[in-house]
Design an enzyme around this catalytic site. Structure first.
Site, PDB file in Angstrom:
ATOM      1  N   THR A  87       0.878  -1.176   0.000  1.00  0.00           N
ATOM      2  CA  THR A  87       0.000   0.000   0.000  1.00  0.00           C
ATOM      3  C   THR A  87       0.912   1.222   0.000  1.00  0.00           C
ATOM      4  O   THR A  87       1.644   1.437   0.964  1.00  0.00           O
ATOM      5  CB  THR A  87      -0.888   0.019   1.262  1.00  0.00           C
ATOM      6  OG1 THR A  87      -1.627  -1.187   1.311  1.00  0.00           O
ATOM      7  CG2 THR A  87      -1.855   1.198   1.228  1.00  0.00           C
ATOM      8  N   LYS A 162      -7.970   1.489  -3.116  1.00  0.00           N
ATOM      9  CA  LYS A 162      -7.653   1.070  -1.745  1.00  0.00           C
ATOM     10  C   LYS A 162      -7.781   2.248  -0.759  1.00  0.00           C
ATOM     11  O   LYS A 162      -8.391   2.119   0.305  1.00  0.00           O
ATOM     12  CB  LYS A 162      -6.229   0.512  -1.719  1.00  0.00           C
ATOM     13  CG  LYS A 162      -5.595   0.403  -0.360  1.00  0.00           C
ATOM     14  CD  LYS A 162      -5.623  -0.974   0.197  1.00  0.00           C
ATOM     15  CE  LYS A 162      -5.163  -0.984   1.641  1.00  0.00           C
ATOM     16  NZ  LYS A 162      -5.313  -2.233   2.302  1.00  0.00           N
ATOM     17  N   LYS A 237      -1.729   5.108   8.628  1.00  0.00           N
ATOM     18  CA  LYS A 237      -0.933   5.155   7.392  1.00  0.00           C
ATOM     19  C   LYS A 237      -1.847   5.373   6.179  1.00  0.00           C
ATOM     20  O   LYS A 237      -1.609   6.253   5.350  1.00  0.00           O
ATOM     21  CB  LYS A 237      -0.145   3.849   7.224  1.00  0.00           C
ATOM     22  CG  LYS A 237       0.549   3.757   5.869  1.00  0.00           C
ATOM     23  CD  LYS A 237       1.136   2.387   5.577  1.00  0.00           C
ATOM     24  CE  LYS A 237       1.604   2.336   4.116  1.00  0.00           C
ATOM     25  NZ  LYS A 237       2.138   1.058   3.709  1.00  0.00           N
TER      26      LYS A 237
END
Ligand code: NAD
Length: 291
Positions: A87, A162, A237
């Site tokens: 990611t 995402k 994050k």
């Protein structure tokens, strides 16, 4: 297929193990992690990449991905595919894909959801960005490592999907937790709150599938003293990446910004680090309007 796998941590380790168990020829490299069974150890990232059909990276962030890409792209065989499952920020994903394509390689960004449990069980969901040709080349690997892969568009589209998903998740988890804490103060039984909201217009994945109240709804980290699950610092994050993306395209995301600020406060100044992201509920329980 001949596969190179770089970044054999909590996620990459079991993903590489599943590929090896399915009969692929997997060579791996990591700076520190243990090497899973069936994965041949390489001496460097570039050695891992040489002569492979597909090179997979599963790394902590965009800066590390870019430095690994600089090292491995020159070593990769023509028409091999660079498949990044980390990611990272959309910009890094696009930059690395462009770099790979200019070296006559295929490139796919395919971040995952499903966590460590999904990585071990081979039930991850992949959100992929890249050309049709590149997606088709790695699709059989998604079938081994996951249960679903959505081809979202061109390079960076996987990362975009995402972070949009996780921005919604962070916001709905906070809303669910603050509502439970308010319901407590209003004297509403938590089970009744769940029974109503989970079948009414306030329902969401956070309420219905991952209920933050212990003993209510399906089993979730709340029933295990908020052990992750999906740790608050990983949510932080992803919310940071979504704000970075929002700034880069001048998108107005006030709820996403507030969710990021609340998780930053929780992780950095309270007891959120190492706790599941649904531990926002005990946080709100212990607060009032003057905090
Ligand atoms: P991790 O820290 O356990 O693994 C990352 C691995 O990369 C480590 O083993 C580290 O030694 C290795 N590494 C770092 N720099 C390297 C380099 N230059 N060369 C080779 N190896 C290097 O992290 P993780 O939990 O496995 O997460 C990996 C990625 O997956 C992250 O981008 C994370 O955001 C994403 N992700 C994690 C989860 C989760 O639940 N853990 C869920 C979805 C997505």
């Amino acid at each position: 297929m001949k596969i190179g796998f770089i970044g054999l941590g909590n996620m990459g380790g079991p993903m590489a193990a599943n590929l090896a168990a399915a009969g692929h020829d997997v060579t791996g490299f990591d700076l520190v992690a243990n090497y899973p069974d069936g994965v041949t150890k390489a001496a460097s990232a570039s050695e891992t990449a040489r002569g492979q059909d597909v090179v997979i990276t599963m790394l902590p962030n965009g800066a590390i991905l870019r430095s690994v890409a600089d090292e491995i792209i020159p070593a990769m065989s023509e028409s091999a595919c660079f498949l990044d499952c980390s990611t990272v920020d959309v910009e890094s994903a696009r930059a690395v894909a462009e770099q790979a394509q200019s070296a006559q390689l295929l490139a796919v960004d395919a971040p995952v959801s499903g966590g460590i449990g999904g990585a071990s069980a081979g039930t991850l969901t992949f959100m992929a960005g890249g050309s049709d040709k590149a997606f088709a080349k790695v699709a059989p690997l998604f079938e081994v490592m996951g249960q679903k892969a959505v081809h979202c568009g061109t390079s960076g589209a996987g990362q975009a999907a995402k972070i949009c998903n996780n921005m919604i998740l962070g916001v709905t988890m906070i809303a669910t937790c603050e509502a439970f804490a308010m319901a407590d103060k209003l004297g509403l039984d938590r089970q009744k709150m769940f029974d109503v909201v989970s079948t009414s217009s306030g329902y969401s994945w956070s309420m219905n599938a991952y209920c933050p109240a212990p003993g209510v709804g399906p089993q979730s980290p709340a029933d295990n003293d908020y052990k992750p699950g999906f740790a608050s610092e990983l949510m932080l994050k992803d919310l940071g990446l979504s704000q970075q993306a929002a700034e880069s395209v001048n998108a107005d995301t006030p709820m996403g910004a507030l969710a990021r600020a609340l998780y930053a406060q929780f992780v950095e100044n309270e007891d959120g680090k190492g706790r599941d992201f649904s531990a926002m509920l005990p946080r709100f329980e212990n607060r009032d309007r003057s905090d």
